[in-house]
Design a protein around this motif. Structure first.
Motif, mmCIF file in Angstrom:
data_model
loop_
_atom_site.group_PDB
_atom_site.id
_atom_site.type_symbol
_atom_site.label_atom_id
_atom_site.label_comp_id
_atom_site.label_asym_id
_atom_site.label_seq_id
_atom_site.Cartn_x
_atom_site.Cartn_y
_atom_site.Cartn_z
ATOM 1 N N PHE B 35 2.017 20.168 2.041
ATOM 2 C CA PHE B 35 0.844 19.386 2.450
ATOM 3 C C PHE B 35 1.275 18.066 3.072
ATOM 4 O O PHE B 35 0.738 17.633 4.107
ATOM 5 C CB PHE B 35 -0.018 19.165 1.200
ATOM 6 N N ASN B 36 2.292 17.445 2.471
ATOM 7 C CA ASN B 36 2.762 16.164 2.997
ATOM 8 C C ASN B 36 3.453 16.320 4.340
ATOM 9 O O ASN B 36 3.284 15.475 5.234
ATOM 10 C CB ASN B 36 3.709 15.513 1.988
ATOM 11 N N VAL B 37 4.240 17.392 4.487
ATOM 12 C CA VAL B 37 4.901 17.625 5.779
ATOM 13 C C VAL B 37 3.854 17.868 6.863
ATOM 14 O O VAL B 37 3.933 17.343 7.978
ATOM 15 C CB VAL B 37 5.872 18.812 5.668
ATOM 16 N N MET B 38 2.818 18.639 6.506
ATOM 17 C CA MET B 38 1.732 18.875 7.450
ATOM 18 C C MET B 38 1.059 17.569 7.856
ATOM 19 O O MET B 38 0.754 17.347 9.038
ATOM 20 C CB MET B 38 0.691 19.786 6.798
ATOM 21 N N GLY B 39 0.854 16.700 6.876
ATOM 22 C CA GLY B 39 0.248 15.401 7.165
ATOM 23 C C GLY B 39 1.100 14.597 8.127
ATOM 24 O O GLY B 39 0.587 14.032 9.102
ATOM 25 N N SER B 40 2.411 14.583 7.886
ATOM 26 C CA SER B 40 3.305 13.850 8.786
ATOM 27 C C SER B 40 3.218 14.401 10.199
ATOM 28 O O SER B 40 3.208 13.642 11.180
ATOM 29 C CB SER B 40 4.743 13.933 8.278
ATOM 30 N N GLN B 61 -2.198 3.871 15.928
ATOM 31 C CA GLN B 61 -1.173 3.424 14.975
ATOM 32 C C GLN B 61 -1.812 2.865 13.716
ATOM 33 O O GLN B 61 -1.366 3.140 12.598
ATOM 34 C CB GLN B 61 -0.277 2.364 15.622
ATOM 35 N N ALA B 62 -2.890 2.100 13.887
ATOM 36 C CA ALA B 62 -3.581 1.567 12.701
ATOM 37 C C ALA B 62 -4.200 2.701 11.898
ATOM 38 O O ALA B 62 -4.155 2.701 10.656
ATOM 39 C CB ALA B 62 -4.658 0.573 13.139
ATOM 40 N N LEU B 63 -4.754 3.703 12.606
ATOM 41 C CA LEU B 63 -5.346 4.838 11.890
ATOM 42 C C LEU B 63 -4.282 5.560 11.071
ATOM 43 O O LEU B 63 -4.513 5.951 9.917
ATOM 44 C CB LEU B 63 -5.981 5.816 12.875
ATOM 45 N N VAL B 64 -3.087 5.732 11.659
ATOM 46 C CA VAL B 64 -2.025 6.425 10.937
ATOM 47 C C VAL B 64 -1.579 5.600 9.729
ATOM 48 O O VAL B 64 -1.274 6.156 8.667
ATOM 49 C CB VAL B 64 -0.851 6.729 11.888
ATOM 50 N N LEU B 65 -1.579 4.286 9.898
ATOM 51 C CA LEU B 65 -1.202 3.422 8.772
ATOM 52 C C LEU B 65 -2.149 3.635 7.590
ATOM 53 O O LEU B 65 -1.711 3.816 6.445
ATOM 54 C CB LEU B 65 -1.243 1.969 9.243
ATOM 55 N N THR B 66 -3.452 3.639 7.861
ATOM 56 C CA THR B 66 -4.396 3.945 6.781
ATOM 57 C C THR B 66 -4.167 5.356 6.266
ATOM 58 O O THR B 66 -4.223 5.598 5.065
ATOM 59 C CB THR B 66 -5.857 3.843 7.248
ATOM 60 N N GLY B 67 -3.878 6.275 7.195
ATOM 61 C CA GLY B 67 -3.664 7.667 6.797
ATOM 62 C C GLY B 67 -2.510 7.803 5.826
ATOM 63 O O GLY B 67 -2.586 8.569 4.865
ATOM 64 N N ILE B 68 -1.435 7.040 6.050
ATOM 65 C CA ILE B 68 -0.271 7.145 5.170
ATOM 66 C C ILE B 68 -0.633 6.696 3.759
ATOM 67 O O ILE B 68 -0.258 7.332 2.768
ATOM 68 C CB ILE B 68 0.897 6.326 5.740
ATOM 69 N N VAL B 69 -1.391 5.595 3.668
ATOM 70 C CA VAL B 69 -1.758 5.116 2.339
ATOM 71 C C VAL B 69 -2.669 6.129 1.639
ATOM 72 O O VAL B 69 -2.516 6.417 0.449
ATOM 73 C CB VAL B 69 -2.420 3.725 2.426
ATOM 74 N N VAL B 70 -3.615 6.700 2.396
ATOM 75 C CA VAL B 70 -4.491 7.709 1.799
ATOM 76 C C VAL B 70 -3.675 8.926 1.364
ATOM 77 O O VAL B 70 -3.904 9.507 0.293
ATOM 78 C CB VAL B 70 -5.610 8.106 2.774
ATOM 79 N N ALA B 71 -2.677 9.299 2.188
ATOM 80 C CA ALA B 71 -1.853 10.463 1.837
ATOM 81 C C ALA B 71 -1.090 10.223 0.548
ATOM 82 O O ALA B 71 -1.019 11.101 -0.320
ATOM 83 C CB ALA B 71 -0.885 10.779 2.973
ATOM 84 N N VAL B 72 -0.534 9.013 0.388
ATOM 85 C CA VAL B 72 0.230 8.774 -0.839
ATOM 86 C C VAL B 72 -0.712 8.704 -2.039
ATOM 87 O O VAL B 72 -0.384 9.191 -3.124
ATOM 88 C CB VAL B 72 1.117 7.516 -0.722
ATOM 89 N N ALA B 73 -1.930 8.163 -1.826
ATOM 90 C CA ALA B 73 -2.884 8.130 -2.935
ATOM 91 C C ALA B 73 -3.258 9.545 -3.354
ATOM 92 O O ALA B 73 -3.292 9.868 -4.553
ATOM 93 C CB ALA B 73 -4.129 7.341 -2.531
#
Lengths: 91, 98, 236
Positions: B35-40, B61-73
């Motif tokens: 799931f994480n690899v797919m997200g990346s 880029q800002a959207l991806v930044l939020t996306g990374i935090v949501v992914a780790v959460a």
């Protein structure tokens, strides 16, 4: 596109494949951490230093620690054969 | 092929590998990795396509930044739920999963 | 794994890849030139770095929801937590080497976190990265078995966890009360608001990530599981 990009793309794909297909879960997780670091380099190549910072700190650091901690939990729990199920879950 | 487009193609590859592994594996921890690899891969696709032929674009880029935090959460939450499940059932996978 | 499953997975992945490749090849041309738009509007935003400006001004609603998602995850983790013994939990490797290294590194990590937050106004950096670095230093602390005394009280942790969302919601609603659109800050106040929101966000993101790690059940397990850290307790 420079040769470095090609090399980086290959590294990203290879670490991802190893993270997804390794038989041993520990190796898979370590490969996933390496994958996160490679991704940070890719973000630098895409001129996105902000994402690179976040990816290095979160993707490689915190996610890796969380996954390794969980793996340690799985292994600890099945070190003793009291449960009778063997180490099935921790592999 | 520009650098951005090349990395977008890598993103497609990552998405594909992630989906394949997500279906093939039954162990929930491996599925989480997939799931994480797919997200990346999705993030790469998003930024790479937006920047193809143009300079850096702060909006994706800002959207991806939020996306990374949501992914780790979501990953952390999934791990909490997985550990709870593992504690009750002693299994690393779901029972209805064939 | 069965052969059928493998074949199904390969077919699905191949189809997915083809569809994505087709979508990339046939993609429509961009209608808006977003970088130029950001460049044109950045003077009225609260930060000079375009990404910080997008995150906390132009598209701040996304960021607001994202902080909400993080808080929601922490709340669910709290709900799933198991009964834990009172007092400090026994997490941590009690080695002098780790302690020494961390006592050397921790001030540096905090400094880097603060710098990254401060740098976010004009160059790469900002609340998310700073929050991640602070969370990492918190993890290091926990791995060494050290604690932050001020966070022993549960209500303080809860308040700090909610701080980011609370401040952000306040920053969203107050302009609405004054007759503007939601999250529409006047240009004169934008910088102050962005800084306040960013500091609150950093604290909440760091603590949220840390809490998600801390709440992963269980620290102490039942009789099945004999951990070297779970020393026998009286009566239990």
């Amino acid at each position: 596109m420079s040769p470095f990009d090609l090399l980086l793309g290959f590294a990203v794909c290879a670490t991802a494949a190893l993270a997804l297909l390794s038989r041993e879960l520990f190796r898979a997780i370590v490969m996933f951490i390496v994958f996160g670091l490679c991704m940070a380099l890719v973000w630098v190549r895409l001129e996105a230093p902000d994402i690179a910072l976040a990816e290095a700190a979160i993707g490689a650091g915190i996610t890796g620690v969380l996954l390794l901690d969980t793996l340690g939990y799985l292994r600890r729990r099945y070190r003793k054969p009291a449960n009778g199920q063997g180490g099935e879950g921790a592999r | 092929m520009s650098t951005a487009l090349f990395h977008a193609c890598i993103g497609i590859l990552l998405c594909t590998m992630g989906l394949f592994a997500f279906i093939v594996h039954r162990h929930l921890l491996r599925r989480l990795l997939a799931f994480n690899v797919m997200g990346s891969g999705c993030f790469l696709l998003l930024v790479g396509l937006a920047q193809d032929g143009r300079g850096p674009d702060p909006v994706p880029q800002a959207l991806v930044l939020t996306g990374i935090v949501v992914a780790v959460a979501s990953t952390a939450l999934a791990l909490v739920i997985f550990r709870r499940w593992y504690r009750v059932s002693g299994e690393g996978q779901l029972p209805e999963d064939v | 794994m069965s052969r059928l499953r493998l074949a199904a997975a390969a077919t699905a992945a191949l189809g997915f890849a083809l569809a994505l490749a087709l979508a990339v090849i046939e993609r429509p041309a961009a209608v808006l030139n977003l970088p130029a738009l950001v460049e044109a509007e950045i003077a009225g935003a609260g930060a000079l770095h375009p990404i910080t400006a997008v995150l906390l001004d132009f598209r701040s609603f996304d960021t607001l929801l994202e902080v909400g998602v993080l808080l929601l995850a922490v709340i669910v983790a709290y709900a799933l937590r198991e009964a834990q013994p009172d007092g400090p939990d026994r997490m941590g490797l009690d080695t002098p080497l780790l302690r020494a290294v961390i006592s050397l590194l921790l001030p540096l990590m905090l400094l880097v976190g603060a710098y990254v937050l401060w740098a976010g106004a004009t160059r790469p950096g900002g609340a998310f990265q700073a929050g991640a670095i602070l969370a990492a230093s918190g993890l290091a602390l926990r791995l060494a078995g050290l604690r932050v005394g001020g966070l022993d009280r549960a209500w303080r942790v809860h308040a700090l966890l909610a701080l980011g969302l609370a401040v952000f919601v306040a920053a969203a609603v107050l302009p609405a009360l004054a007759g503007h659109a939601m999250l529409d800050h006047p240009a004169t106040l934008a910088k102050t608001i962005v800084i306040v929101v960013e500091i609150a966000l950093t604290v909440s993101i760091a603590l949220g990530l840390l809490a998600l790690f801390r709440l992963a059940p269980p620290q102490v397990d039942g009789p099945v599981f004999e951990d070297r850290r779970s020393k026998p307790r009286g009566g239990a």
